[in-house]
Design a protein around this motif. Structure first.
Motif, mmCIF file in Angstrom:
data_model
loop_
_atom_site.group_PDB
_atom_site.id
_atom_site.type_symbol
_atom_site.label_atom_id
_atom_site.label_comp_id
_atom_site.label_asym_id
_atom_site.label_seq_id
_atom_site.Cartn_x
_atom_site.Cartn_y
_atom_site.Cartn_z
ATOM 1 N N GLY A 57 0.670 -1.156 -0.004
ATOM 2 C CA GLY A 57 0.013 -0.098 -0.109
ATOM 3 C C GLY A 57 0.684 1.180 0.013
ATOM 4 N N ARG A 58 1.791 1.425 0.608
ATOM 5 C CA ARG A 58 2.750 2.606 0.762
ATOM 6 C C ARG A 58 3.327 2.932 -0.572
ATOM 7 N N ILE A 65 -6.934 1.708 -2.299
ATOM 8 C CA ILE A 65 -5.748 1.024 -1.907
ATOM 9 C C ILE A 65 -5.954 -0.435 -2.100
ATOM 10 N N GLY A 66 -6.776 -1.143 -1.253
ATOM 11 C CA GLY A 66 -7.111 -2.258 -1.230
ATOM 12 C C GLY A 66 -7.807 -3.025 -2.636
ATOM 13 N N ARG A 67 -8.637 -2.157 -3.119
ATOM 14 C CA ARG A 67 -9.046 -2.475 -4.542
ATOM 15 C C ARG A 67 -7.912 -2.780 -5.542
ATOM 16 N N VAL A 68 -7.049 -1.486 -5.672
ATOM 17 C CA VAL A 68 -6.163 -1.575 -6.734
ATOM 18 C C VAL A 68 -5.269 -2.834 -6.517
ATOM 19 N N LEU A 69 -4.727 -3.062 -4.969
ATOM 20 C CA LEU A 69 -3.986 -4.527 -4.771
ATOM 21 C C LEU A 69 -4.650 -5.552 -5.172
ATOM 22 N N ARG A 70 -5.872 -5.463 -4.868
ATOM 23 C CA ARG A 70 -6.549 -6.694 -5.137
ATOM 24 C C ARG A 70 -6.571 -7.035 -6.861
ATOM 25 N N LEU A 90 2.727 6.649 -5.343
ATOM 26 C CA LEU A 90 2.021 6.997 -6.595
ATOM 27 C C LEU A 90 0.809 7.958 -6.703
ATOM 28 N N GLY A 91 0.384 8.419 -5.629
ATOM 29 C CA GLY A 91 -0.793 9.530 -5.482
ATOM 30 C C GLY A 91 -1.829 8.982 -4.966
ATOM 31 N N TRP A 92 -2.114 7.446 -4.560
ATOM 32 C CA TRP A 92 -3.305 7.263 -3.897
ATOM 33 C C TRP A 92 -3.500 7.699 -2.631
ATOM 34 N N ARG A 93 -4.711 7.967 -2.380
ATOM 35 C CA ARG A 93 -5.112 8.552 -0.812
ATOM 36 C C ARG A 93 -5.198 7.201 -0.201
ATOM 37 N N PRO A 94 -4.587 7.047 1.288
ATOM 38 C CA PRO A 94 -5.040 5.904 2.041
ATOM 39 C C PRO A 94 -6.518 5.745 2.077
ATOM 40 N N GLY A 95 -6.749 4.482 1.867
ATOM 41 C CA GLY A 95 -8.385 4.331 2.314
ATOM 42 C C GLY A 95 -8.690 2.818 1.297
ATOM 43 N N PRO A 96 -10.063 2.706 0.934
ATOM 44 C CA PRO A 96 -10.341 1.329 0.102
ATOM 45 C C PRO A 96 -9.797 1.404 -1.015
#
Length: 417
Positions: A367-368, A381-386, A373-379
């Motif tokens: 996530g870090r 992040i999880g969706r992109v990682l998935r 890359l510019g994503w805000r911490p939040g849901p």
């Protein structure tokens, strides 16, 4: 009578030491039975029965453990470092069907008279090289017959666990059950419900870890015991289901139980129902998880697991790496060694060897990296990682940090996924 039974030196030393102190002592139990039968067990438990009381035993030996002092049993470490059970001669005073109040006896004859089956009611004196067999156990061994000591109905009412023990012995030894003993088992079978679930579970797992498991389980069914061990299963097991249990290696009784439940409850049974059954039998949390995970793998690989990489890896993620080897044993036994099962297993093992990630935590990015890359911490992040994980599963991108960051950049920050 003239016969030869080889007893470990450490056991002979213990017998000599007790008798030198004035206490008659014999070897008893399964090791004597197997030696008389001419087929020593894989693990011989040499138990001793003695006139000495527990306190006297403990004073005679330097290393002891109080295993059940109220029942007369002391663990004694022999010169070989092995702990042997030494139990005072006993006789039953009061029996309840699920336990007994015992008193110490003066004679070996009294002690053997309280035992369950004739083949278990023999004693061997290593010093005198003499077999004491007051109930005809040797003859029953030669005939391949399991017979209760005394009046069967009384013997089973004293302790209903003897029904399950008898079924296990008959199955493992390949013996027939003497007709009056069999009638006593059938009559006493409802009493199994009165036993503690821990005793039932321990006896069941001994059956599952033993030889000729299907034979013992078939006797469970014929006797009526199965309905009280598994009240959740309302129908008899087919012969091929019991044979499938035998096909699982006997040194994996947990997987054998999973196989049995797959046939009894059905592969479509909800996992909470499986867990409920295992919890009722007081399995440990780790055993519940292991058996439930094995059960979830089914009797054979899901359709497409061998060929569809993404589907295979989703299944692996759901099942968990720790359960895979347990599931494989069931597949190999339950699928009649179908080529499809081996192809699926080979594909899964390749993924494991290649360290294919099964969760976002195993990705080469975290996530870090997305925050950088510019994503805000939040849901998001999880969706992109998935999404990155799915891409790896689909072989669209390798699990490489630079390539995953490149893909993440294409997806775009702030919910671009």
């Amino acid at each position: 009578m003239s016969m030869r039974i080889e007893v470990p030196r450490a056991v002979c030393e213990m017998v000599d030491h007790l008798e030198s102190a004035g206490f008659e002592t014999w070897t008893v139990g399964g090791a004597v039975r197997d030696a008389v039968r001419g087929s020593p067990g894989e693990r011989e438990d040499w138990d001793l029965a003695t006139r000495a009381h527990p306190g006297q035993v403990r004073r005679l030996f330097p290393r002891t453990v109080p295993l059940g002092m109220e029942y007369g049993t002391v663990g004694v470490f022999g010169s070989d470092g092995v702990m042997y059970e030494v139990t005072t001669f006993r006789h039953d005073v009061i029996t309840y069907g699920r336990k007994a109040v015992v008193a110490f006896a003066e004679s070996l004859q009294d002690d053997l008279a309280r035992r369950d089956f004739t083949v278990n009611a023999m004693a061997w004196h290593p010093g005198e090289r003499r077999l004491y067999d007051p109930h005809g156990g040797q003859n029953d061994l030669e005939r391949g017959m399991l017979r209760a000591v005394g009046i069967p109905s009384e013997r089973f009412r004293e302790d209903y666990l003897r029904v399950l023990r008898g079924l296990r012995f008959a199955g493992a030894l390949g013996f027939e059950v003497e007709p009056e003993t069999w009638a006593g088992m059938i009559e006493a079978a409802p009493g199994i419900a009165k036993l503690s679930v821990e005793r039932i579970r321990e006896e069941l797992m001994k059956v599952l870890a033993g030889p000729r498991t299907s034979r013992a389980l078939e006797l469970y069914q014929r006797c009526g015991a199965m309905a009280h061990v598994f009240p959740e299963i309302g129908r008899p097991f087919a012969d091929d289901a019991l044979a499938a249990v035998d096909a699982v290696p006997r040194d994996h009784p947990a997987e054998r139980l999973a196989m049995l439940l797959l046939h009894g409850l059905g592969v479509a049974a909800p996992l909470p129902a499986v867990s409920s059954l295992l919890v009722r039998l007081r399995f440990s949390n780790s055993d519940v998880e292991r058996i439930r995970s094995t059960f979830s793998g089914g009797l054979r690989p899901p359709q497409g697991v061998a060929d569809d990489a993404a589907a295979r890896r989703r299944w692996m993620a759901q099942t968990g790496k720790a359960a895979l080897r347990h599931v494989f044993r069931v597949w190999r036994a339950g699928a009649d060694r179908e080529a499809g099962a081996e192809l699926a297993i080979a594909a899964i093992e390749r993924d494991v060897d290649q360290a294919v990630p099964l969760s976002t935590r195993e990705l080469a990015v975290a996530g870090r990296d997305l925050v950088a890359l510019g994503w805000r911490p939040g849901p998001d992040i999880g969706r992109v990682l998935r999404r990155l994980l799915e891409a790896v599963w689909e072989d669209s991108v390798p699990n490489d940090r630079a390539r995953l960051i490149e893909m993440a950049e294409r997806l775009g920050p702030a919910g671009g996924a």
